[in-house]
Each structure stands twice: as C-alpha cells, then as structure tokens.
Design a protein around this motif. Sequence first.
Motif, PDB file in Angstrom:
ATOM      1  N   LYS A 164       0.895  -1.400  -0.002  1.00  0.00           N
ATOM      2  CA  LYS A 164      -0.039  -0.033   0.067  1.00  0.00           C
ATOM      3  C   LYS A 164       0.733   1.169   0.029  1.00  0.00           C
ATOM      4  O   LYS A 164       0.591   2.326  -0.631  1.00  0.00           O
ATOM      5  N   ALA A 165       1.947   1.412   0.775  1.00  0.00           N
ATOM      6  CA  ALA A 165       2.713   2.567   0.714  1.00  0.00           C
ATOM      7  C   ALA A 165       3.477   2.754  -0.537  1.00  0.00           C
ATOM      8  O   ALA A 165       3.640   3.767  -1.052  1.00  0.00           O
ATOM      9  N   HIS A 166       3.728   1.504  -1.613  1.00  0.00           N
ATOM     10  CA  HIS A 166       4.213   1.764  -2.591  1.00  0.00           C
ATOM     11  C   HIS A 166       3.235   2.505  -3.624  1.00  0.00           C
ATOM     12  O   HIS A 166       3.816   2.952  -4.696  1.00  0.00           O
ATOM     13  N   GLN A 167       1.900   2.296  -3.372  1.00  0.00           N
ATOM     14  CA  GLN A 167       1.033   2.865  -4.136  1.00  0.00           C
ATOM     15  C   GLN A 167       0.866   4.452  -3.891  1.00  0.00           C
ATOM     16  O   GLN A 167       0.366   5.123  -4.886  1.00  0.00           O
ATOM     17  N   VAL A 168       1.111   4.809  -2.593  1.00  0.00           N
ATOM     18  CA  VAL A 168       1.159   6.430  -2.362  1.00  0.00           C
ATOM     19  C   VAL A 168       2.445   7.180  -2.254  1.00  0.00           C
ATOM     20  O   VAL A 168       2.564   8.379  -2.103  1.00  0.00           O
ATOM     21  N   CYS A 169       3.277   6.179  -2.258  1.00  0.00           N
ATOM     22  CA  CYS A 169       4.668   7.004  -2.170  1.00  0.00           C
ATOM     23  C   CYS A 169       5.079   7.874  -3.372  1.00  0.00           C
ATOM     24  O   CYS A 169       4.969   7.380  -4.652  1.00  0.00           O
ATOM     25  N   PRO A 170       5.334   8.920  -3.122  1.00  0.00           N
ATOM     26  CA  PRO A 170       5.722  10.076  -4.406  1.00  0.00           C
ATOM     27  C   PRO A 170       6.563   9.577  -5.138  1.00  0.00           C
ATOM     28  O   PRO A 170       6.597   9.553  -6.480  1.00  0.00           O
ATOM     29  N   TYR A 171       7.824   8.841  -4.721  1.00  0.00           N
ATOM     30  CA  TYR A 171       8.710   8.387  -5.738  1.00  0.00           C
ATOM     31  C   TYR A 171       8.455   7.023  -6.403  1.00  0.00           C
ATOM     32  O   TYR A 171       8.674   7.230  -7.617  1.00  0.00           O
ATOM     33  N   SER A 172       7.517   6.318  -5.961  1.00  0.00           N
ATOM     34  CA  SER A 172       7.033   5.337  -6.390  1.00  0.00           C
ATOM     35  C   SER A 172       6.008   5.645  -7.544  1.00  0.00           C
ATOM     36  O   SER A 172       6.119   5.214  -8.725  1.00  0.00           O
ATOM     37  N   LYS A 173       5.277   6.673  -7.333  1.00  0.00           N
ATOM     38  CA  LYS A 173       4.071   7.121  -8.178  1.00  0.00           C
ATOM     39  C   LYS A 173       5.060   7.728  -9.471  1.00  0.00           C
ATOM     40  O   LYS A 173       4.589   7.487 -10.760  1.00  0.00           O
ATOM     41  N   ALA A 174       6.263   8.439  -9.117  1.00  0.00           N
ATOM     42  CA  ALA A 174       6.790   9.257 -10.338  1.00  0.00           C
ATOM     43  C   ALA A 174       7.643   8.113 -11.144  1.00  0.00           C
ATOM     44  O   ALA A 174       7.824   8.516 -12.252  1.00  0.00           O
ATOM     45  N   THR A 175       7.870   7.141 -10.730  1.00  0.00           N
ATOM     46  CA  THR A 175       8.919   6.271 -11.409  1.00  0.00           C
ATOM     47  C   THR A 175       7.895   4.872 -11.788  1.00  0.00           C
ATOM     48  O   THR A 175       8.627   4.109 -12.739  1.00  0.00           O
ATOM     49  N   ARG A 176       6.706   4.922 -11.424  1.00  0.00           N
ATOM     50  CA  ARG A 176       6.019   3.579 -12.052  1.00  0.00           C
ATOM     51  C   ARG A 176       5.862   3.428 -13.504  1.00  0.00           C
ATOM     52  O   ARG A 176       5.690   4.187 -14.054  1.00  0.00           O
ATOM     53  N   GLY A 177       6.369   2.318 -13.807  1.00  0.00           N
ATOM     54  CA  GLY A 177       6.292   1.744 -14.992  1.00  0.00           C
ATOM     55  C   GLY A 177       7.583   2.090 -16.115  1.00  0.00           C
ATOM     56  O   GLY A 177       7.523   1.964 -16.920  1.00  0.00           O
ATOM     57  N   ASN A 178       8.541   2.745 -15.173  1.00  0.00           N
ATOM     58  CA  ASN A 178       9.604   3.214 -15.696  1.00  0.00           C
ATOM     59  C   ASN A 178      11.015   2.547 -15.072  1.00  0.00           C
ATOM     60  O   ASN A 178      11.891   2.489 -15.915  1.00  0.00           O
ATOM     61  N   ILE A 179      10.797   2.132 -13.942  1.00  0.00           N
ATOM     62  CA  ILE A 179      11.912   1.312 -13.329  1.00  0.00           C
ATOM     63  C   ILE A 179      11.526   0.163 -12.856  1.00  0.00           C
ATOM     64  O   ILE A 179      10.385  -0.085 -12.698  1.00  0.00           O
ATOM     65  N   THR A 180      12.426  -0.955 -12.420  1.00  0.00           N
ATOM     66  CA  THR A 180      12.137  -1.835 -11.865  1.00  0.00           C
ATOM     67  C   THR A 180      12.357  -1.921 -10.508  1.00  0.00           C
ATOM     68  O   THR A 180      13.409  -1.303  -9.964  1.00  0.00           O
ATOM     69  N   VAL A 181      10.965  -2.212  -9.706  1.00  0.00           N
ATOM     70  CA  VAL A 181      11.279  -2.006  -8.170  1.00  0.00           C
ATOM     71  C   VAL A 181      10.754  -3.154  -7.574  1.00  0.00           C
ATOM     72  O   VAL A 181       9.823  -3.659  -7.974  1.00  0.00           O
ATOM     73  N   GLU A 182      11.467  -3.875  -6.560  1.00  0.00           N
ATOM     74  CA  GLU A 182      11.310  -4.984  -5.855  1.00  0.00           C
ATOM     75  C   GLU A 182      11.016  -4.621  -4.542  1.00  0.00           C
ATOM     76  O   GLU A 182      11.799  -3.825  -3.858  1.00  0.00           O
ATOM     77  N   LEU A 183      10.096  -5.212  -3.792  1.00  0.00           N
ATOM     78  CA  LEU A 183       9.458  -4.919  -2.474  1.00  0.00           C
ATOM     79  C   LEU A 183       9.891  -6.123  -1.579  1.00  0.00           C
ATOM     80  O   LEU A 183       9.492  -7.214  -2.148  1.00  0.00           O
ATOM     81  N   ALA A 184      10.613  -5.871  -0.516  1.00  0.00           N
ATOM     82  CA  ALA A 184      10.911  -7.072   0.341  1.00  0.00           C
ATOM     83  C   ALA A 184      10.719  -6.631   1.971  1.00  0.00           C
ATOM     84  O   ALA A 184      10.975  -5.636   2.376  1.00  0.00           O
ATOM     85  N   VAL A 185      10.169  -7.796   2.580  1.00  0.00           N
ATOM     86  CA  VAL A 185       9.820  -7.331   3.919  1.00  0.00           C
ATOM     87  C   VAL A 185      11.227  -8.169   4.774  1.00  0.00           C
ATOM     88  O   VAL A 185      11.345  -9.342   4.553  1.00  0.00           O
TER      89      VAL A 185
END
Length: 103
Positions: A82-103
């Motif tokens: 959910k944080a990945h959906q609201v984070c401004p960095y995530s929003k700005a780069t969505r579809g442009n870079i590869t992002v992996e999330l890990a806990v």
Amino acid sequence: PKAMGGSGEGTNPEQLFAAGYSACFQGALGVVARNENADISGSTVTAEVGIGKNDDGFGIIVKISASLPNVDAETAKSLIEKAHQVCPYSKATRGNITVELAV
C-alpha cells in the motif's frame, strides 16, 4: 562507481536516489500505517539502487526492504504494498524502473 569508469570515491547518483526514495517510502508507510491503525514503531526502510539490464538495454533497478518488527509478516507485506501505491517516488517512477519490495 569504479565499475562504470569512475574513481569510486564520494557519493554516486544511485546512492542519493536510494536515500531519497527510502526516506519518502518511510513517510508513505507512516501514512498507510496510521490509516490501518498499525504499529510501525521501530520500522526501517532501506533502498538499494543500481543500474541493470532491462528490455531497453539498461535501466535503474530498485530494491526496497522494510523491517516492521511490531506487525506480523502478512500485515507487513500489505503495508509496504500500500505504501508503494502512495509514495511519491513510487508514483513518479511507476512503469519506468524495476522496483522489488521485500519485508
């Protein structure tokens, strides 16, 4: 980085991007946690940023790792997604870079 022809000294752009992204993501995680009434005290977020191969040749690759010691694994995963959906960095780069999330 030396691997890319530099001196290897000082801070490189990937490190600066990682610092900004992880700080922003931590803020987004706080917003999501407040909305979910989740205790994320003691949490940390780190980002590893590098350059790697993609479909277009080379691009930025990010791995976001979060430690949320006061919630169970399922809740932690849900919160970072959910944080990945609201984070401004995530929003700005969505579809442009590869992002992996890990806990």
